[in-house]
Design a protein around this motif. Sequence first.
Motif, PDB file in Angstrom:
ATOM      1  N   UNK A 223       0.805  -1.223   0.000  1.00  0.00           N
ATOM      2  CA  UNK A 223       0.000   0.000   0.000  1.00  0.00           C
ATOM      3  C   UNK A 223       0.834   1.267   0.000  1.00  0.00           C
ATOM      4  N   UNK A 224       2.058   1.181   0.486  1.00  0.00           N
ATOM      5  CA  UNK A 224       2.850   2.378   0.765  1.00  0.00           C
ATOM      6  C   UNK A 224       3.540   2.935  -0.473  1.00  0.00           C
ATOM      7  N   UNK A 225       3.845   4.223  -0.416  1.00  0.00           N
ATOM      8  CA  UNK A 225       4.568   4.887  -1.503  1.00  0.00           C
ATOM      9  C   UNK A 225       5.992   4.369  -1.635  1.00  0.00           C
ATOM     10  N   UNK A 226       6.500   3.727  -0.569  1.00  0.00           N
ATOM     11  CA  UNK A 226       7.845   3.141  -0.615  1.00  0.00           C
ATOM     12  C   UNK A 226       7.910   1.974  -1.600  1.00  0.00           C
ATOM     13  N   UNK A 227       6.748   1.513  -2.059  1.00  0.00           N
ATOM     14  CA  UNK A 227       6.666   0.341  -2.933  1.00  0.00           C
ATOM     15  C   UNK A 227       6.066   0.757  -4.279  1.00  0.00           C
ATOM     16  N   UNK A 228       6.748   1.644  -5.039  1.00  0.00           N
ATOM     17  CA  UNK A 228       6.117   2.264  -6.207  1.00  0.00           C
ATOM     18  C   UNK A 228       6.176   1.469  -7.504  1.00  0.00           C
ATOM     19  N   UNK A 229       6.979   0.407  -7.560  1.00  0.00           N
ATOM     20  CA  UNK A 229       7.188  -0.256  -8.851  1.00  0.00           C
ATOM     21  C   UNK A 229       6.798  -1.734  -8.850  1.00  0.00           C
ATOM     22  N   UNK A 230       6.153  -2.198  -7.791  1.00  0.00           N
ATOM     23  CA  UNK A 230       5.676  -3.584  -7.771  1.00  0.00           C
ATOM     24  C   UNK A 230       4.209  -3.581  -8.161  1.00  0.00           C
ATOM     25  N   UNK A 231       3.894  -4.199  -9.287  1.00  0.00           N
ATOM     26  CA  UNK A 231       2.503  -4.275  -9.744  1.00  0.00           C
ATOM     27  C   UNK A 231       2.323  -5.512 -10.616  1.00  0.00           C
ATOM     28  N   UNK A 232       1.098  -5.993 -10.678  1.00  0.00           N
ATOM     29  CA  UNK A 232       0.790  -7.163 -11.491  1.00  0.00           C
ATOM     30  C   UNK A 232       1.292  -8.463 -10.912  1.00  0.00           C
ATOM     31  N   UNK A 233       1.559  -8.487  -9.612  1.00  0.00           N
ATOM     32  CA  UNK A 233       2.153  -9.661  -8.988  1.00  0.00           C
ATOM     33  C   UNK A 233       1.153 -10.417  -8.112  1.00  0.00           C
ATOM     34  N   UNK A 234       1.322 -11.725  -8.056  1.00  0.00           N
ATOM     35  CA  UNK A 234       0.582 -12.587  -7.132  1.00  0.00           C
ATOM     36  C   UNK A 234       1.597 -13.081  -6.115  1.00  0.00           C
ATOM     37  N   UNK A 235       1.620 -12.450  -4.966  1.00  0.00           N
ATOM     38  CA  UNK A 235       2.665 -12.723  -3.971  1.00  0.00           C
ATOM     39  C   UNK A 235       2.238 -13.831  -3.016  1.00  0.00           C
ATOM     40  N   UNK A 236       3.085 -14.847  -2.923  1.00  0.00           N
ATOM     41  CA  UNK A 236       2.790 -15.992  -2.067  1.00  0.00           C
ATOM     42  C   UNK A 236       3.142 -15.692  -0.611  1.00  0.00           C
ATOM     43  N   UNK A 237       2.239 -16.052   0.289  1.00  0.00           N
ATOM     44  CA  UNK A 237       2.506 -16.026   1.729  1.00  0.00           C
ATOM     45  C   UNK A 237       2.266 -17.462   2.177  1.00  0.00           C
ATOM     46  N   UNK A 238       3.293 -18.291   2.058  1.00  0.00           N
ATOM     47  CA  UNK A 238       3.051 -19.738   2.122  1.00  0.00           C
ATOM     48  C   UNK A 238       4.046 -20.520   2.962  1.00  0.00           C
ATOM     49  N   UNK A 239       4.834 -19.837   3.783  1.00  0.00           N
ATOM     50  CA  UNK A 239       5.842 -20.525   4.618  1.00  0.00           C
ATOM     51  C   UNK A 239       6.785 -21.381   3.779  1.00  0.00           C
ATOM     52  N   UNK A 240       6.976 -20.997   2.529  1.00  0.00           N
ATOM     53  CA  UNK A 240       7.893 -21.727   1.656  1.00  0.00           C
ATOM     54  C   UNK A 240       7.304 -22.958   1.000  1.00  0.00           C
ATOM     55  N   UNK A 241       5.979 -23.098   1.038  1.00  0.00           N
ATOM     56  CA  UNK A 241       5.348 -24.293   0.480  1.00  0.00           C
ATOM     57  C   UNK A 241       5.660 -24.476  -0.993  1.00  0.00           C
ATOM     58  N   UNK A 242       5.691 -23.387  -1.746  1.00  0.00           N
ATOM     59  CA  UNK A 242       5.899 -23.497  -3.189  1.00  0.00           C
ATOM     60  C   UNK A 242       7.372 -23.484  -3.582  1.00  0.00           C
ATOM     61  N   UNK A 243       8.272 -23.425  -2.589  1.00  0.00           N
ATOM     62  CA  UNK A 243       9.706 -23.419  -2.899  1.00  0.00           C
ATOM     63  C   UNK A 243      10.212 -24.794  -3.307  1.00  0.00           C
ATOM     64  N   UNK A 244       9.591 -25.824  -2.782  1.00  0.00           N
ATOM     65  CA  UNK A 244      10.051 -27.177  -3.090  1.00  0.00           C
ATOM     66  C   UNK A 244       9.497 -28.174  -2.095  1.00  0.00           C
ATOM     67  N   UNK A 245      10.008 -29.388  -2.155  1.00  0.00           N
ATOM     68  CA  UNK A 245       9.536 -30.467  -1.277  1.00  0.00           C
ATOM     69  C   UNK A 245      10.009 -30.205   0.153  1.00  0.00           C
ATOM     70  N   UNK A 246       9.089 -30.276   1.105  1.00  0.00           N
ATOM     71  CA  UNK A 246       9.438 -30.033   2.509  1.00  0.00           C
ATOM     72  C   UNK A 246      10.136 -31.257   3.108  1.00  0.00           C
ATOM     73  N   UNK A 247      10.826 -31.043   4.246  1.00  0.00           N
ATOM     74  CA  UNK A 247      11.465 -32.154   4.940  1.00  0.00           C
ATOM     75  C   UNK A 247      10.440 -33.217   5.323  1.00  0.00           C
ATOM     76  N   UNK A 248       9.259 -32.800   5.775  1.00  0.00           N
ATOM     77  CA  UNK A 248       8.232 -33.753   6.194  1.00  0.00           C
ATOM     78  C   UNK A 248       7.814 -34.651   5.038  1.00  0.00           C
TER      79      UNK A 248
END
Length: 256
Positions: A223-248
């Motif tokens: 939301x902030x003006x400090x972030x003026x050039x990030x647009x069109x993105x789908x940002x993951x908040x996933x604890x690293x789920x999509x990074x790869x296979x977990x240890x478990x």
Amino acid sequence: MFDLTGKTAVITGAAMGIGKCCAERLSGAGAYVYVLDLDAEAGQAVAEACGGTFIQTDVADESSVANAMKQAGERTGTLDIVVNNAGISLTRQNIDEISTDRFMRHIEVNSLGVLYGMQYARPFMKEGGAIINTSSILGQYVAPGYGSYNASKFAVVGLTKTAAVEYGRDGIRVNCICPTAVNTPMLAEFADGQQEVNAFSKTSAISSIIEPEHVAALVHFLSADDCPVITGQALHIDCGMTAGVSWAEWTEAAPA
């Protein structure tokens, strides 16, 4: 940094969970917040706590969204931040079981609610404005039994990217957030909530549930003006789920 003093924010689904935390976070950073929700009692309480204004709104009703955005925009003259967050998740059903009514209910709230929010906020937005839409990790990847929910959240990602391209020429940024299971009242009431938590925790690098405050922090950043050039993105908040296979997952599939 990330100061929102003098800005006006509109947040849908703001009576509880992610939306409530976003209202608290953005108002704490200086923004004047309009709390939009169907729940009048809870929504009014959040607005009073944040020093903002409550407008009862049904995001699945185009006229209701149009009226809410008009009220907010005309009162303050401009809408700087729009968080299209309201959403639902009905009980799991396989593709062969999904009725048209069920499918459309997900679309009406989760997809059309975002579309209406952008359409009717846009006339009150100017250069430097930010729109943040709530999708889901299931708007990028699928899970069995979530067909209609998956479709509605994939639509949010598509709408976000399209709006980012169309609104970019006017200096308006549009992004969406894609969290995994978030510790909210909606998740607690969801019949398959605990199974969802277990599944996402097992498949994540950091085996943890997401707290709504974590999501609100990202919304604040976007939301902030400090972030003026990030647009069109789908940002993951996933604890690293999509990074790869977990240890478990790895140790279960190939035990030592």
